[in-house]
Design a protein around this motif. Structure first.
Motif, short mmCIF file in Angstrom:
data_model
loop_
_atom_site.label_atom_id
_atom_site.label_comp_id
_atom_site.label_asym_id
_atom_site.label_seq_id
_atom_site.Cartn_x
_atom_site.Cartn_y
_atom_site.Cartn_z
N HIS A 170 0.85 -1.20 0.00
CA HIS A 170 0.00 0.00 0.00
C HIS A 170 0.88 1.25 0.00
CE1 HIS A 170 0.59 0.92 4.26
NE2 HIS A 170 0.43 -0.38 4.51
N ASN A 192 3.64 2.00 2.43
CA ASN A 192 4.81 1.12 2.50
C ASN A 192 5.74 1.31 1.31
OD1 ASN A 192 4.34 -0.06 4.97
ND2 ASN A 192 3.22 -1.81 4.14
N ASP A 246 8.90 -2.21 4.82
CA ASP A 246 7.96 -3.07 5.55
C ASP A 246 7.78 -4.44 4.89
OD1 ASP A 246 6.17 -4.01 7.33
OD2 ASP A 246 4.64 -2.48 7.03
MG LIG Z 1 3.89 -0.41 7.32
#
Ligand SMILES: [Mg+2]
Ligand SMILES: Nc1ncnc2c1ncn2[C@@H]1O[C@H](COP(=O)(O)OP(=O)(O)O)[C@@H](O)[C@H]1O
Length: 403
Positions: free
Chosen positions: A149, A152, A165
């Protein structure tokens, strides 16, 4: 933070009691899942205990920063020749299960780039890089960021993309990737029969699925998107996943991860560049996978592998045949066919074995890099292969004509 050596680093530290909280929550959730599965039949098809089992596995992986560090290194390796896709450098000496130290990324979050309109960022270029890099992860490397997303992903000053991440990654093996590419092509062509056949090949649909109803539902689904350009998947992936649920289809976990990631990335791409042609960007990747699957050298390699599996059967066969014939001649076996026929069958069998050996032999020769080549294939092997193939076809044809 800053290392002794002066490098700026980001340090991800796990909260002290997070493991305890997660374990408690998990056991409560498991209790609820098991009970509702037992008492409420309408929950049965959701298979909550299995869902929780997966969740249990993935959340433990996400809490293990050693695992995240390995993920970072793996992905970084896959993009080492692309300086526009950045994966932070890690510092294993300053990391463990609960602490992860990596290069501090100088950039802004993609979500900010999307929301703002700083002319410094070329949204069209960024969209292209994100979508392509995601296709590479899915279809070429089979190792993908499962939570891409816009929070990230970072963007640097020169429009390079940086993923962060890496707690959850998906893995797709080569066969699955090829199947997936084929599936996407049918999908983007709105080819319902192709789509269903492919889902059957992938073991996603089974004999219990009512294909006719599924077909008509897929027709409705595609009709809903009628007139929508064939250049994007746009919501259709979510709809398809939903449809599959209704048919009680058990989707492989990696398939769900992949579909979620893909629709996230497509959404991001569209928000950056409303004219992006995601399907056109997909096609070269799909083509590459198809070429891999139907490459004669690859097929010869597969033939070699099955030969080794089949070799002991072949080796045992001649003695088995002669023993059988011996027993028949000795009258040990009572069969109602004349011995003349047996030898004919034995002849045919020997011929079949010779042809099989020729086929495999020439396949092996194709793998060895000797002699002149024709369209990348060694001529010697190719000729042997063609001759034995022709003989094989002839033998099979004769079989059908005789009977
Ligand atoms: Mg994250
Ligand atoms: N390498 C990095 N450089 C700069 N900021 C980072 C870096 N890694 C993480 N961050 C910041 O920390 C936030 C949380 O990190 P993330 O790995 O996404 O943790 P979580 O798993 O809790 O989502 C990110 O949204 C980002 O703002």
């Amino acid at each position: 933070a800053k290392l002794h050596t002066g490098e700026r680093v980001a340090v991800k530290v796990q909260k002290a009691n997070v493991e305890e909280i997660v374990e408690t929550d998990l056991s409560i959730m498991k209790f609820i899942a098991n009970e509702s599965d037992r008492f409420n039949t309408s929950f049965k098809h959701l298979n909550l205990p299995a869902v929780l089992h997966e969740f249990d596995k993935s959340i433990h992986k996400e809490m293990d920063f050693d695992n995240e560090l390995m993920n970072i290194r793996h992905l970084s390796d896959n993009f080492k020749y692309n300086d526009k896709i950045i994966v932070p450098t890690t510092y294993p000496d300053y990391s463990n299960e609960k602490v992860l130290t990596m290069e501090y990324v100088e950039g802004v979050k993609l979500s900010e780039v999307i929301a703002g309109d700083d002319p410094k960022y070329n949204k069209i270029l960024i969209a292209d890089r994100i979508v392509r890099s995601y296709f590479q992860q899915l279809f070429i490397d089979g190792f993908f960021h499962a939570d891409p997303h816009p929070g990230n992903i970072f963007v640097t000053d020169d429009n390079a993309i940086c993923y962060i991440d890496f707690g959850m990654m998906g893995v797709l093996d080569e066969e699955f990737r090829q199947d997936l590419a084929e599936l996407m092509i049918y999908f983007s062509d709105r080819n319902i029969d192709g789509l269903i056949n492919q889902l059957i090949r992938m073991d996603i649909l089974n004999e219990k699925t009512d294909i006719n109803i599924l077909k008509s539902d897929l027709n409705d689904l595609f009709a809903k998107y009628y007139g929508v350009e064939l250049s994007r998947f746009n919501g259709i992936i979510e709809d398809l996943l939903f449809l599959m649920q209704k048919f009680d289809v058990r989707l492989p976990n990696e398939f769900v991860l992949m579909a979620r990631g893909l629709s996230m990335v497509e959404n991001t791409g569209l928000r950056l560049d409303p004219d992006i042609d995601v399907v056109a960007l997909l096609k070269p990747f799909a083509r590459k996978l198809m070429v891999q699957r139907y490459n004669p050298l690859k097929m010869a390699n597969n033939a070699k592998n099955s030969f080794f599996a089949f070799e002991h059967v072949l080796r045992a066969l001649p003695s088995l045949i002669s023993k059988t014939i011996y027993k028949v001649e000795e009258g040990e076996v009572t069969v109602n066919i004349e011995v003349k026929h047996i030898s004919e069958i034995a002849n045919q069998l020997s011929l079949a074995i010779i042809i099989a050996a020729l086929l495999v032999g020439s396949s092996l020769v194709m793998l060895i890099d000797v002699g002149p080549r024709f369209y990348e294939m060694p001529v010697l092997g190719f000729v042997g292969f063609t001759i034995s193939l022709a003989l094989g076809v002839f033998t099979v044809l004769r079989y059908f004509i005789d009977f």
